[in-house]
Design a protein around this motif. Structure first.
Motif, PDB file in Angstrom:
ATOM      1  N   UNK A 319       0.830  -1.208   0.000  1.00  0.00           N
ATOM      2  CA  UNK A 319       0.000   0.000   0.000  1.00  0.00           C
ATOM      3  C   UNK A 319       0.865   1.258   0.000  1.00  0.00           C
ATOM      4  N   UNK A 320       0.356   2.343  -0.576  1.00  0.00           N
ATOM      5  CA  UNK A 320       1.096   3.610  -0.520  1.00  0.00           C
ATOM      6  C   UNK A 320       1.122   4.147   0.907  1.00  0.00           C
ATOM      7  N   UNK A 321       2.028   5.077   1.158  1.00  0.00           N
ATOM      8  CA  UNK A 321       2.211   5.610   2.506  1.00  0.00           C
ATOM      9  C   UNK A 321       0.951   6.304   3.011  1.00  0.00           C
ATOM     10  N   UNK A 322       0.185   6.919   2.117  1.00  0.00           N
ATOM     11  CA  UNK A 322      -1.036   7.622   2.540  1.00  0.00           C
ATOM     12  C   UNK A 322      -2.076   6.655   3.110  1.00  0.00           C
ATOM     13  N   UNK A 323      -1.952   5.362   2.808  1.00  0.00           N
ATOM     14  CA  UNK A 323      -2.862   4.362   3.358  1.00  0.00           C
ATOM     15  C   UNK A 323      -2.306   3.729   4.628  1.00  0.00           C
ATOM     16  N   UNK A 324      -1.162   4.246   5.102  1.00  0.00           N
ATOM     17  CA  UNK A 324      -0.536   3.728   6.332  1.00  0.00           C
ATOM     18  C   UNK A 324      -0.251   4.886   7.294  1.00  0.00           C
ATOM     19  N   UNK A 325      -1.238   5.699   7.623  1.00  0.00           N
ATOM     20  CA  UNK A 325      -0.970   6.896   8.439  1.00  0.00           C
ATOM     21  C   UNK A 325      -0.364   6.576   9.802  1.00  0.00           C
ATOM     22  N   UNK A 326      -0.727   5.429  10.369  1.00  0.00           N
ATOM     23  CA  UNK A 326      -0.192   5.085  11.677  1.00  0.00           C
ATOM     24  C   UNK A 326       1.295   4.778  11.676  1.00  0.00           C
ATOM     25  N   UNK A 327       1.840   4.440  10.491  1.00  0.00           N
ATOM     26  CA  UNK A 327       3.265   4.100  10.394  1.00  0.00           C
ATOM     27  C   UNK A 327       4.149   5.318  10.148  1.00  0.00           C
ATOM     28  N   UNK A 328       3.538   6.405   9.681  1.00  0.00           N
ATOM     29  CA  UNK A 328       4.322   7.575   9.287  1.00  0.00           C
ATOM     30  C   UNK A 328       5.223   8.105  10.401  1.00  0.00           C
ATOM     31  N   UNK A 329       4.757   8.309  11.626  1.00  0.00           N
ATOM     32  CA  UNK A 329       5.637   8.866  12.669  1.00  0.00           C
ATOM     33  C   UNK A 329       6.860   7.992  12.945  1.00  0.00           C
ATOM     34  N   UNK A 330       6.672   6.679  12.994  1.00  0.00           N
ATOM     35  CA  UNK A 330       7.793   5.771  13.293  1.00  0.00           C
ATOM     36  C   UNK A 330       8.823   5.804  12.171  1.00  0.00           C
ATOM     37  N   UNK A 331       8.340   5.745  10.919  1.00  0.00           N
ATOM     38  CA  UNK A 331       9.261   5.753   9.782  1.00  0.00           C
ATOM     39  C   UNK A 331      10.006   7.081   9.701  1.00  0.00           C
ATOM     40  N   UNK A 332       9.290   8.184   9.963  1.00  0.00           N
ATOM     41  CA  UNK A 332       9.923   9.505   9.937  1.00  0.00           C
ATOM     42  C   UNK A 332      11.010   9.607  11.014  1.00  0.00           C
ATOM     43  N   UNK A 333      10.736   9.084  12.204  1.00  0.00           N
ATOM     44  CA  UNK A 333      11.733   9.104  13.287  1.00  0.00           C
ATOM     45  C   UNK A 333      12.954   8.269  12.933  1.00  0.00           C
ATOM     46  N   UNK A 334      12.748   7.113  12.318  1.00  0.00           N
ATOM     47  CA  UNK A 334      13.880   6.270  11.904  1.00  0.00           C
ATOM     48  C   UNK A 334      14.772   7.001  10.908  1.00  0.00           C
ATOM     49  N   UNK A 335      14.130   7.683   9.939  1.00  0.00           N
ATOM     50  CA  UNK A 335      14.896   8.447   8.957  1.00  0.00           C
ATOM     51  C   UNK A 335      15.637   9.604   9.618  1.00  0.00           C
ATOM     52  N   UNK A 336      14.979  10.263  10.562  1.00  0.00           N
ATOM     53  CA  UNK A 336      15.616  11.385  11.255  1.00  0.00           C
ATOM     54  C   UNK A 336      16.878  10.925  11.993  1.00  0.00           C
ATOM     55  N   UNK A 337      16.775   9.818  12.717  1.00  0.00           N
ATOM     56  CA  UNK A 337      17.949   9.330  13.460  1.00  0.00           C
ATOM     57  C   UNK A 337      19.094   8.961  12.518  1.00  0.00           C
ATOM     58  N   UNK A 338      18.759   8.339  11.398  1.00  0.00           N
ATOM     59  CA  UNK A 338      19.793   7.925  10.439  1.00  0.00           C
ATOM     60  C   UNK A 338      20.530   9.137   9.880  1.00  0.00           C
TER      61      UNK A 338
END
Length: 456
Positions: A319-338
């Motif tokens: 599914x596209x990211x817009x269909x996974x709103x609950x995952x967005x904060x976690x994925x964004x935080x992972x990218x930020x730390x990297x």
């Protein structure tokens, strides 16, 4: 224990002129869960390799009236991926060194014990596992993106994980569907990691990245003189992926005249290198991915129907990211730390305004666009958290107002402003900086300089 045996099971050839040696060695190897075949002479061994695929050969250096040392290169010429362990009653440092120089993986002096056979087989398996790991890491080495953890709280993703786990344990071909940037490559790697092929190579082929002729060579390999510039025999990625996983990305772009060759590989496990009529075998698990409608491509005559059905044994839609709103904060935080680690910054997270803006955005570029947006924000961040001003301008546009308003051709803005905006958007949408440079029609070095100027 039985599952572990199946995962590392190999097909082994025992070449020795003594029937007793062949029989006792076979008993030890079959007791470890491997399949064996025997050959008494040079001619028999070459015939076996021409007919069947083998992972490893045990070769006696003193065959009846023939030299095992001379036979060794012939074996490797037929099956370059073959591991060869030599043994002989005429043990010496000189013969061991010469055998290794000619391509042997290991050496056992006669008489040998079952424990010696087990130890050398274990060493060869470990070396093969490490080479597969190196091949996988090399396939990632050009990627400067953060490792994506395949975790989710969304029900749609939980169903995908359940299907993935079941499919991974089978040899079935898998077709991954979904928009660009949704994580199909990450899912393919996860399937490989859970599969019986996990100790072997995961090899990626990007179908539209090469011309038709170069793609065929990249896939199947070629022989010296097959075309201009073919200065030596070259193994293709099919051979490298033998016993492992071959990931065919953007499969819809595979040229129509190469599709029958892929179909044959899937059905018969057979192929030929470019410029060679000799049939070779490869036991590969194929995972394919596309962001296009393959059924429509079949109807339009751009994709073979029989290949589509052969690939579509198990299909999984990411599914596209817009269909996974609950995952967005976690994925964004992972990218930020990297990216914070890459830039040597200490960032504690996102401001409330930035978090709301990220959540409200539709993410047409999916995970890839999110990665690029976060990387840019980390570079620009002047405080200990990502603020709204660190995000691209479109994230701070009022509702109903176009993010491109005021930066359209003909508007009262400078040429430099238009160029900078265009460059920034292309970088966000492109998979890599090289791809962005190609789209913009400039060399990568120039793009890196322009990008650095944008972030100053």
């Amino acid at each position: 224990m039985e599952a572990n045996r199946k995962q590392s099971s190999m097909r082994l050839l025992i070449i020795d002129d003594e029937e007793n040696i062949r029989r006792t060695t076979a008993v030890v190897l079959e007791g470890l869960g491997h399949e064996t075949a025997g050959a008494q002479t040079r001619a028999e061994s070459l015939k076996q390799l021409e007919r069947d695929h083998f992972d490893l050969a045990f070769l006696d250096l003193k065959l009846d009236g023939e030299s095992g040392l001379d036979l060794l290169p012939e074996l490797l010429k037929i099956q370059p991926q073959l591991e060869v362990v030599v043994f002989t009653a005429y043990a010496s440092i000189e013969t061991a060194v010469e055998a290794m120089r000619r391509g042997a993986a290991d050496y056992i002096p006669k008489p040998f014990t079952p424990e010696q056979i087990r130890r050398v087989l274990s060493r060869v398996l470990e070396a093969r596992r490490l080479r597969a790991r190196v091949a996988e890491l090399e396939s990632r080495i050009s990627s400067d993106s953060p490792a994506t953890e395949l975790t989710s709280t969304e029900p749609v993703m939980q169903k995908i994980f359940e299907l993935t786990s079941k499919a991974a344990a089978t040899p079935a071909t898998i077709l991954l569907l979904g928009e660009s940037g949704t994580g199909k490559t990450v899912l393919a790697r996860a399937i490989h990691a859970e599969s019986p092929q996990k100790d072997h190579a995961f090899v990626t082929v990007n179908c539209p990245s090469l011309s038709r002729d170069l793609l065929e060579s990249d896939l199947f390999g070629h022989v010296k003189g097959a075309f201009t510039g073919a200065a030596a025999d070259t193994m293709g990625k099919v051979a490298v992926a033998d016993c492992g996983t071959l990931f065919l990305d953007e499969i819809a772009e595979l040229p129509l005249d190469l599709q029958p060759k892929l179909l044959r590989l899937l059905q018969e496990k057979e192929y030929e290198r470019v410029g060679e009529s000799k049939t070779r075998r490869a036991n590969v698990r194929v995972i394919a991915a596309t962001n296009r409608d393959l059924e429509q491509a079949v109807q339009q005559g751009r994709f073979r129907e029989d290949l589509f059905y052969r690939l579509n044994v198990i299909s999984i839609r990411m599914p596209p990211l817009r269909e996974r709103p609950g995952d967005l904060p976690v994925i964004a935080e992972n990218n930020l730390r990297f990216f914070a680690r890459q830039c040597g910054k200490h960032l504690k997270g996102f401001s409330s305004e930035a978090s709301r803006a990220l959540a409200a955005y539709s993410w047409p570029g999916n995970l890839r666009e999110l990665r690029n947006v976060i990387e840019r924000a980390v570079i620009l961040a002047g405080n200990d958290e990502i603020d709204l001003l660190d995000l691209p301008e479109k994230f701070s546009q009022p509702a109903g107002r176009s993010a491109t308003e005021g930066l359209q051709p003909g508007a009262r803005v400078s040429l430099e402003q238009l160029e900078n905006e265009h460059i920034a958007r292309v970088i966000q949408q492109a998979a890599t900086m090289d791809e962005a440079a190609q789209i913009l029609g400039i060399d990568p070095a120039t793009l890196y300089r322009r990008r650095k100027k944008l972030t100053q």
